[in-house]
Write a protein that holds these residues in place. Structure first.
Motif, PDB file in Angstrom:
ATOM      1  N   SER A  57       5.145  56.733  -6.366  1.00  0.00           N
ATOM      2  CA  SER A  57       6.201  56.769  -5.230  1.00  0.00           C
ATOM      3  C   SER A  57       6.160  57.585  -4.109  1.00  0.00           C
ATOM      4  O   SER A  57       6.851  57.491  -3.082  1.00  0.00           O
ATOM      5  CB  SER A  57       7.599  56.462  -5.893  1.00  0.00           C
ATOM      6  N   TRP A  58       5.463  58.861  -4.444  1.00  0.00           N
ATOM      7  CA  TRP A  58       5.782  59.966  -3.655  1.00  0.00           C
ATOM      8  C   TRP A  58       4.580  60.798  -3.518  1.00  0.00           C
ATOM      9  O   TRP A  58       4.456  61.623  -2.467  1.00  0.00           O
ATOM     10  CB  TRP A  58       6.832  60.982  -3.930  1.00  0.00           C
ATOM     11  N   ASN A  65       5.835  70.307   0.158  1.00  0.00           N
ATOM     12  CA  ASN A  65       6.683  69.773   1.135  1.00  0.00           C
ATOM     13  C   ASN A  65       6.148  70.432   2.500  1.00  0.00           C
ATOM     14  O   ASN A  65       6.646  69.744   3.414  1.00  0.00           O
ATOM     15  CB  ASN A  65       8.029  70.049   0.910  1.00  0.00           C
ATOM     16  N   ARG A 120       1.149  61.665  -1.839  1.00  0.00           N
ATOM     17  CA  ARG A 120       0.732  61.410  -0.486  1.00  0.00           C
ATOM     18  C   ARG A 120      -0.741  60.870  -0.537  1.00  0.00           C
ATOM     19  O   ARG A 120      -1.370  60.201   0.187  1.00  0.00           O
ATOM     20  CB  ARG A 120       0.937  62.207   0.706  1.00  0.00           C
TER      21      ARG A 120
END
Length: 455
Positions: A280-281, A225, A283
């Protein structure tokens, strides 16, 4: 310190015995005549390359003078310019005795810790693991009170080098390393958690496995993150052994496995949805990320069938069997669970055993995605043999005895005591006559308890 004379004396004797001039020995050894003269008179130390050339010129083995050369390394002055190539060449020729002598002379001197560690890392990367272990141990000894990251890395490398076929020994080394894992660089921590998961998981220490998976997930999420807003983005990626998203997905996979082993298939299914959701997440969009995401999606599909089956849904057994035919290297593991479910719910799966009979022997540790931990695969194979023996016993098949004996032999080889007991008990059950109903039922209860412990 005066230079060691043994090498020079033997060289002098060789030249005299063979009536050679220095020029002639220069020709056969490739060493400059003036250099030979200075070496013989003790005016200069001998380098490792010159030592090898001298051995070649004399027609002896490359390591013939290695024991004598230990003293040469400390003659005139302690010189890492001589010690470093000598250690590396000793590792190449498996002269661990010479490395031990060098390290003994350097013991307790922190000034050399950095260079010794760098050499250990070089040897580790070159797969000279035994020699690397000597250096890691030496650095660990001189830095044992420093609580440094380098000390933690030495302990991590020693843990990896020590991993082998003996599951209990693997666990012992993991326990010794565990206190150091939090001192590692964060990138190495993630890979170390994975290695600890394998070591503890192979002996069914599921609470510890869950703890490591939780730590892996937390650390990987924090790094992932923050990495895209960090000015040190490229540096962070280099410090991570695998892509960060891999550890997030892998942590969820391991958490689901823990719930599976605890029999909580509802929670295991919830986590399946998480490690199937990478598209979906995540990158990244490159060949590696697509390969990783595809593998986790495949595992998620297979495990969804698996957990439904282990929950008692007989309707998914054939769906599961049909799905795994696409992945031949995974069939062996899937069979273990199909047989386990059949024993638990008293299903007849003769058709599936016949269909996959060629996959029951343990043939490979490899998959399309990489290589399984061999200890964990051995554990699964022992479990498969045990479940298969019990299945045949439950269905009164004569082949049960041969499967029991095969399992006993394998468990003895792999030091797997729990499976050893299971097979003995299964064999005893087969030996009971039908009149011994009460004793036979007691033994069945014991077998079921062993299955629960060893599941």
């Amino acid at each position: 310190m005066e230079p060691a004379n043994s090498i020079r004396e033997q060289l002098t004797q060789f030249i005299d015995k063979n009536s050679m001039t220095l020029s002639r020995f220069s020709e056969v050894s490739g060493i400059n005549t003036g250099t030979i003269s200075r070496i013989l008179h003790g005016n200069r130390p001998i380098s490792v390359s010159q030592l090898i050339a001298i051995s070649s010129g004399m027609g002896v083995a490359a390591d013939h003078f290695f024991a004598d050369y230990v003293e040469e390394c400390f003659a005139y002055s302690v010189s890492m310019r001589r010690i470093r190539p000598f250690i590396l060449r000793s590792a190449e020729l498996n002269r661990l005795d010479c490395i031990e002598q060098i390290l003994y002379r350097l013991l307790d001197d922190l000034d050399y810790a950095t260079e010794l560690f760098e050499m250990a890392e070089q040897l580790f990367e070159q797969n000279q693991r035994s020699a690397a272990a000597l250096l890691y141990k030496s650095v660990s000894e001189v830095e044992k009170y420093q609580h440094s990251e380098r000390l933690a890395m030495c302990q991590y490398r020693l843990f990896l080098i020590g991993q082998g076929e003996n599951l209990e020994e693997n666990l012992r080394l993991a326990i010794l390393f565990e206190p150091y894992v939090d001192r590692l660089d964060e990138g190495y921590q993630l890979e170390a958690f994975k290695d600890l998961i394998h070591a503890f998981g192979s002996v069914n220490k599921w609470s510890e496995v869950k703890n490591f998976a939780d730590k892996m997930l937390q650390l990987a999420k924090i790094q992932y993150n923050t990495i895209n807003i960090s000015e040190r983005q490229n540096q962070e990626w280099k410090l991570t052994v695998r892509p960060l998203y891999f550890y997030i997905l892998y942590a969820w996979l391991i958490q689901s496995t823990v719930f599976e082993e605890q029999g909580d298939y509802d929670k295991a299914l919830e986590l399946v949805g998480l490690y199937a959701s990478g598209q979906s997440w995540v990158r990244e969009d490159d060949d590696e990320s697509r390969r990783v995401l595809k593998q986790f999606e495949e595992w998620a599909t297979a495990n969804k069938y698996l957990y439904q089956m282990l929950s008692g849904d007989i309707n998914v057994v054939k769906k599961y069997a049909n799905y795994i035919t696409q992945y031949p290297d995974e069939i062996f593991l899937a069979l273990r669970y199909i047989i386990q479910a059949a024993n638990k719910f008293n299903w007849n799966i003769d058709d599936i055993l016949e269909r996959f009979s060629d996959y029951i022997p343990l043939r490979t540790y490899k998959t399309e995605f990489g290589q399984y931990n061999s200890s964990m695969m051995d554990q699964n194979y022992a479990k498969l043999l045990g479940e298969l023996a019990i299945y045949y016993l439950n269905h009164n098949r004569d082949v049960a005895i041969s499967r029991i004996l095969e399992g006993l032999n394998f468990s003895i080889q792999k030091n797997n005591d729990l499976n050893f007991i299971k097979y003995v008990m299964a064999f005893l059950e087969k030996s009971f006559s039908s009149e011994n109903f009460e004793d036979k039922e007691k033994l069945k209860l014991l077998i079921n308890e062993m299955q629960r412990i060893n599941a």
